[in-house]
Design an enzyme around this catalytic site. Structure first.
Site, mmCIF file in Angstrom:
data_model
loop_
_atom_site.group_PDB
_atom_site.id
_atom_site.type_symbol
_atom_site.label_atom_id
_atom_site.label_comp_id
_atom_site.label_asym_id
_atom_site.label_seq_id
_atom_site.Cartn_x
_atom_site.Cartn_y
_atom_site.Cartn_z
ATOM 1 N N CYS A 75 48.625 40.877 12.950
ATOM 2 C CA CYS A 75 49.798 41.690 13.329
ATOM 3 C C CYS A 75 50.954 41.385 12.386
ATOM 4 O O CYS A 75 51.669 42.294 11.966
ATOM 5 C CB CYS A 75 50.198 41.420 14.781
ATOM 6 S SG CYS A 75 49.121 42.202 16.007
ATOM 7 N N ASP A 84 40.779 40.146 1.227
ATOM 8 C CA ASP A 84 40.532 38.880 1.922
ATOM 9 C C ASP A 84 41.037 37.727 1.055
ATOM 10 O O ASP A 84 40.821 37.707 -0.156
ATOM 11 C CB ASP A 84 39.038 38.710 2.219
ATOM 12 C CG ASP A 84 38.790 37.642 3.265
ATOM 13 O OD1 ASP A 84 38.371 37.990 4.379
ATOM 14 O OD2 ASP A 84 39.045 36.447 2.972
ATOM 15 N N ASN A 141 32.503 40.257 12.705
ATOM 16 C CA ASN A 141 32.109 39.038 13.407
ATOM 17 C C ASN A 141 32.735 39.085 14.804
ATOM 18 O O ASN A 141 33.929 39.351 14.944
ATOM 19 C CB ASN A 141 32.596 37.806 12.641
ATOM 20 C CG ASN A 141 31.984 37.724 11.247
ATOM 21 O OD1 ASN A 141 30.840 38.113 11.047
ATOM 22 N ND2 ASN A 141 32.748 37.245 10.279
ATOM 23 N N GLY A 190 31.205 33.583 13.838
ATOM 24 C CA GLY A 190 32.018 33.453 12.629
ATOM 25 C C GLY A 190 33.398 34.065 12.722
ATOM 26 O O GLY A 190 34.142 34.052 11.739
ATOM 27 N N HIS A 215 41.885 39.348 15.977
ATOM 28 C CA HIS A 215 42.431 40.711 15.916
ATOM 29 C C HIS A 215 41.316 41.486 15.209
ATOM 30 O O HIS A 215 40.953 41.135 14.075
ATOM 31 C CB HIS A 215 43.745 40.725 15.126
ATOM 32 C CG HIS A 215 44.361 42.081 14.934
ATOM 33 N ND1 HIS A 215 45.724 42.318 15.101
ATOM 34 C CD2 HIS A 215 43.820 43.265 14.550
ATOM 35 C CE1 HIS A 215 45.979 43.595 14.844
ATOM 36 N NE2 HIS A 215 44.835 44.193 14.502
ATOM 37 N N HIS A 253 38.793 43.316 13.048
ATOM 38 C CA HIS A 253 38.837 43.692 11.631
ATOM 39 C C HIS A 253 37.419 43.904 11.127
ATOM 40 O O HIS A 253 36.460 43.322 11.642
ATOM 41 C CB HIS A 253 39.550 42.619 10.795
ATOM 42 C CG HIS A 253 39.003 41.238 10.993
ATOM 43 N ND1 HIS A 253 39.337 40.467 12.086
ATOM 44 C CD2 HIS A 253 38.137 40.507 10.253
ATOM 45 C CE1 HIS A 253 38.703 39.306 12.009
ATOM 46 N NE2 HIS A 253 37.954 39.310 10.906
#
Ligand code: 5GP
Ligand code: ZN
Length: 123
Positions: free
Chosen positions: A11, A31, A86, A92, A97, A99
């Protein structure tokens, strides 16, 4: 803006606004610890803890989210890639949140080095 959490890393990233791509309701970011030559995360602005809560999205938003994943991969030049979610710590999940990971090889094979599989591509 849909529901957000003050104490949630993703967020805050959404509020800060450093994206590879953004559309109403969704962002794609790189990432921080890439596991492939191209490793993006698609994050909905609506905070739900995990994929288990997918039912909290209105149907149209769910469809748009999947389209956004596919369009993001296409826009960065990927044709073949993995999409991974995941769900839960033992699978994992480390950020709670929802994704979608997009994991792909080098987008432009002609420009790829012989070490392409370990190289990180600048997008
Ligand atoms: P998960 O393990 O929950 O499926 O995926 C979380 C991902 O978020 C991991 O791949 C991790 O590298 C990435 N990540 C964690 N913190 C940050 C950050 O501050 N910025 C970015 N861009 N990615 C992050
Ligand atoms: Zn959040």
């Amino acid at each position: 803006m849909p529901s957000q959490r003050e104490d949630c890393l993703f967020c805050s990233i959404i509020r800060e606004g450093t994206y590879v791509r953004k559309e109403k309701g969704f962002v794609a970011i790189k990432d921080i610890n890439p596991q492939a030559a191209v490793h993006l995360l698609v994050i909905p602005e609506r905070h739900v803890d995990s994929f288990r809560e997918i039912g909290e999205f209105p149907a149209r938003e769910t469809k748009r989210m999947l389209q956004f994943v596919a369009e993001t991969a296409r826009e960065v030049g990927l044709t073949d890639y993995k999409v991974q979610v995941n769900v839960g710590p033992s699978a994992g999940q480390t950020v709670f949140h929802l994704h979608w990971h997009i994991l792909g090889a080098v987008p432009h094979p002609a420009e790829a080095s012989t070490h392409a599989e370990t190289a990180v591509v600048e997008l």
